[in-house]
Write an enzyme that holds these catalytic residues in place. Structure first.
Site, PDB file in Angstrom:
ATOM      1  N   PRO A 140       1.081 112.968  18.021  1.00 20.17           N
ATOM      2  CG  PRO A 140      -0.295 112.802  19.896  1.00 20.17           C
ATOM      3  CD  PRO A 140       0.143 112.060  18.663  1.00 20.17           C
ATOM      4  CB  CYS A 141       5.902 114.988  18.430  1.00 25.82           C
ATOM      5  SG  CYS A 141       5.671 116.120  17.058  1.00 25.82           S
TER       6      CYS A 141
END
Length: 188
Positions: A140-141
């Protein structure tokens, strides 16, 4: 043939997305794009030679979870098996750390560098890892932001506007993010 990727396009509330996989796990994910053509082109850039196929049950479950995510449901991707292929060792550490961020949890590029025992000068390297993340949402950048409350960049369709919308889905207040004139965000 073990590393040969397959892919599938799927529709979400935010547009057409694409997912790639091999027998080791998810190999690529392209966040929703405005058209099937754009989603397919993006996944094939990441996974050249991949063939379109019907997903097995475990990949179908990830697709269903992504659809629910973009509909606003709280979804956890922490246990999804992934295969990122060869990675820069520092980037691999960054991805492992970022995968530990849960729904609505955010941190900064500099904080990730610090958590990995690197100095603040490595914040840019963390940012580069985020920009090259082959499996956004599952890694989950979008939960990694710039210092000072700034949203930071995002290489998915819609750029920082899409990042802000994903964070808002998770209940994170992002303030106003103005998209560049030619950039389209997710339509949800």
């Amino acid at each position: 043939m073990g590393r040969q990727s397959r892919y599938q396009l799927f529709e979400t509330a935010a547009g057409i997305a694409a997912i790639g996989w091999n027998r080791n796990g998810i190999t690529g994910l392209r966040l929703p794009a405005p058209s099937e053509y754009e989603a397919e082109r993006a996944i094939l850039r990441r996974l050249p030679g991949a063939v379109r196929a019907e997903p097995p049950a475990e990949v179908r479950a990830v697709i269903d979870a992504a659809i629910r995510y973009f509909a606003g449901e709280r979804v956890d991707f922490a246990d999804v098996p992934i295969d990122m292929g060869e990675q820069n060792p520092f980037f691999a550490q960054v991805y492992d750390r970022v995968r530990q961020l849960g729904w609505g949890d955010t941190t900064t590029y500099g904080a990730i560098a610090q958590m990995l025992g690197a100095g603040p000068e490595y914040a840019r390297d963390v940012g580069q890892a985020m920009a090259k993340n082959p499996i956004p949402l599952i890694v989950p950048c979008h939960r990694v932001t710039a210092a000072g409350g700034k949203i930071g960049g995002f290489s998915a369709p819609g750029g920082s506007m899409s990042k802000a919308r994903m964070l808002e889905l998770e209940g994170v207040a992002t303030g106003t993010v103005e998209p560049p004139p030619a950039q389209q965000g997710f339509d949800f």
